[in-house]
Design a protein around this motif. Structure first.
Motif, PDB file in Angstrom:
ATOM      1  N   MET A   1     -45.233   5.968   2.740  1.00  0.00           N
ATOM      2  CA  MET A   1     -44.257   5.296   3.608  1.00  0.00           C
ATOM      3  C   MET A   1     -44.793   3.955   4.102  1.00  0.00           C
ATOM      4  SD  MET A   1     -44.347   7.609   7.124  1.00  0.00           S
ATOM      5  CE  MET A   1     -43.436   8.981   6.480  1.00  0.00           C
ATOM      6  N   SER A   2     -43.876   3.110   4.527  1.00  0.00           N
ATOM      7  CA  SER A   2     -44.239   1.801   5.083  1.00  0.00           C
ATOM      8  C   SER A   2     -44.618   1.992   6.556  1.00  0.00           C
ATOM      9  CB  SER A   2     -43.026   0.869   4.992  1.00  0.00           C
ATOM     10  OG  SER A   2     -42.019   1.329   5.873  1.00  0.00           O
TER      11      SER A   2
ATOM     12  N   LYS B   1     -43.657   4.507  11.913  1.00  0.00           N
ATOM     13  CA  LYS B   1     -43.336   4.366  13.336  1.00  0.00           C
ATOM     14  C   LYS B   1     -42.107   5.214  13.674  1.00  0.00           C
ATOM     15  CE  LYS B   1     -42.817   0.821  16.876  1.00  0.00           C
ATOM     16  NZ  LYS B   1     -42.465  -0.579  17.150  1.00  0.00           N
ATOM     17  N   GLU B   2     -41.085   5.096  12.826  1.00  0.00           N
ATOM     18  CA  GLU B   2     -39.849   5.853  13.060  1.00  0.00           C
ATOM     19  C   GLU B   2     -40.088   7.366  12.987  1.00  0.00           C
ATOM     20  OE1 GLU B   2     -35.380   6.220  11.290  1.00  0.00           O
ATOM     21  OE2 GLU B   2     -36.538   4.452  10.703  1.00  0.00           O
TER      22      GLU B   2
ATOM     23  N   SER C   1     -50.138  15.229   3.172  1.00  0.00           N
ATOM     24  CA  SER C   1     -50.798  14.022   3.698  1.00  0.00           C
ATOM     25  C   SER C   1     -49.808  12.876   3.836  1.00  0.00           C
ATOM     26  CB  SER C   1     -51.897  13.551   2.743  1.00  0.00           C
ATOM     27  OG  SER C   1     -52.754  14.603   2.428  1.00  0.00           O
ATOM     28  N   ILE C   2     -49.981  12.107   4.903  1.00  0.00           N
ATOM     29  CA  ILE C   2     -49.187  10.893   5.102  1.00  0.00           C
ATOM     30  C   ILE C   2     -50.024   9.691   4.659  1.00  0.00           C
ATOM     31  CG2 ILE C   2     -48.158   9.362   6.843  1.00  0.00           C
ATOM     32  CD1 ILE C   2     -46.547  11.883   6.593  1.00  0.00           C
TER      33      ILE C   2
ATOM     34  N   PHE D   1     -45.705   0.555   0.104  1.00  0.00           N
ATOM     35  CA  PHE D   1     -45.167   1.870  -0.272  1.00  0.00           C
ATOM     36  C   PHE D   1     -43.671   2.022   0.000  1.00  0.00           C
ATOM     37  CE2 PHE D   1     -49.485   4.262   0.282  1.00  0.00           C
ATOM     38  CZ  PHE D   1     -49.907   3.762  -0.938  1.00  0.00           C
ATOM     39  N   THR D   2     -42.977   2.575  -0.975  1.00  0.00           N
ATOM     40  CA  THR D   2     -41.578   2.966  -0.820  1.00  0.00           C
ATOM     41  C   THR D   2     -41.560   4.410  -0.334  1.00  0.00           C
ATOM     42  OG1 THR D   2     -41.058   1.586  -2.709  1.00  0.00           O
ATOM     43  CG2 THR D   2     -39.369   3.166  -2.031  1.00  0.00           C
TER      44      THR D   2
END
Lengths: 213, 213
Positions: free
Chosen positions: A148-149, A154-155, A180-181, A187-188
């Motif tokens: 993720m971006s 954040k969201e 894992s994040i 990253f898309t």
């Protein structure tokens, strides 16, 4: 048959109502990775001939592409899987990513690892039309993860390196824990799982899963 | 490498401590079902010859056995899977149980069903050494379930027909939701899953899973 369907739907709805609602969990599209291989420039040349360069079949996320070129992989018990797709561009180390089903078929012990973490992973032979490469290490089962971006992170209320659980709400109904994040500007948003995980949970590329709070 | 292992173990332990403890969930051993086929007496004779009877290779639970005899199954796209084991004794209806991975390989749409519930399921061709059978319906992906005795059910606090979630605590970490409970005096305690589910969760026959409260 119809009555049976109604009965099943009713059951699933009642189950869903009894569970804590996860509709508010952060939604992530799924991307299923079939078995594939990354190669060094040197290994491409060994397998396909001096000066050979991979050709693009299809663009993928993050500047990667599926190449037209395929190889056959062979494990230490001499069992083979044919037509394994190469992903370009070339990398600093060759790496084969298979499913647990593949590792059983090949008779090898591939560890579950993050991409790039190949130290001490399983050895495997790679066969191309012009030559062969024996990787002393490099065969892994990819550890599931979410790309993720920073804005998505954040969201979702998560940080790079966090571990989360992800819920799949469908007929089979599965929760993937220890996910894992990985956060990066390039990253898309996508949860990467292998074919075993996709088939066991009956999900496919583009389906939506949710991060459990 | 060692430091990395310690780091991973520490992370898993901390995760486990943050989750609600499931060590008190009712423990159930896993039984993984590979693809297999049940046949009628009539279909056995069509495939292996008039008067032929299946021979036992290995006793299984509940009076069933793995037969020495094997067949090849072929889907409507003419793709085949060889060496599919027959389970005896013969039944009232022939039924093929495959994984979702197999259904993709065969190019067929097998529904997720309980054993015996084959109405409207996928058609499939079965090839034996002496003949062939075309099943208009009968190919399913088995719905995961737990077999238990009435005494086990009492101890676990569940009833026949209940749906539960089952936690797998290991490196991958998976929760199987929508798991059916089946109670019968003849049943040995076991959670039946297919090879996709076993490989996605990295568990094997004999491993222990726990019913979530």
């Amino acid at each position: 048959m119809e009555e049976k369907t109604v009965e099943m739907i009713t059951k699933l709805v009642m189950e869903a109502m009894n569970q804590k609602s996860t509709n508010e969990g952060f939604a992530v599209p799924v991307g299923v990775s079939a078995r594939h291989i990354h190669l060094t420039k040197e290994d491409v040349e060994t397998l396909f001939g001096k000066g050979y360069e991979l050709t693009k079949k299809k663009e993928l996320m993050g500047g990667q592409y599926a190449a037209n070129e395929l190889v056959t992989i062979v494990g230490i018990k001499l069992r083979a899987i044919e037509n394994v797709r190469i992903l370009g561009p070339v990398r600093k180390a060759s790496q084969v990513e298979i499913s647990a089903t593949d590792s059983i078929k090949l008779g090898i012990k591939a560890p579950i690892r993050e991409s790039g973490d190949i130290k001490g992973s399983a050895p495997i032979a790679v066969v191309g039309p012009k030559g062969v490469v024996y990787l002393q290490e490099g065969c892994i089962i990819a550890k599931r993860h979410i790309h993720m971006s920073p804005a998505d992170a954040k969201e979702a209320g998560v940080n790079n390196g966090d571990t989360v659980s992800v819920q799949v709400e469908n007929e089979r109904g599965t929760t993937f824990n220890h996910v894992s994040i990985r956060v990066d500007e390039s990253f898309t948003l996508e949860m990467h799982i292998d074919t075993d995980e996709a088939n066991a949970a009956k999900i496919a590329t583009g389906n939506i899963v949710r991060i459990l709070k």
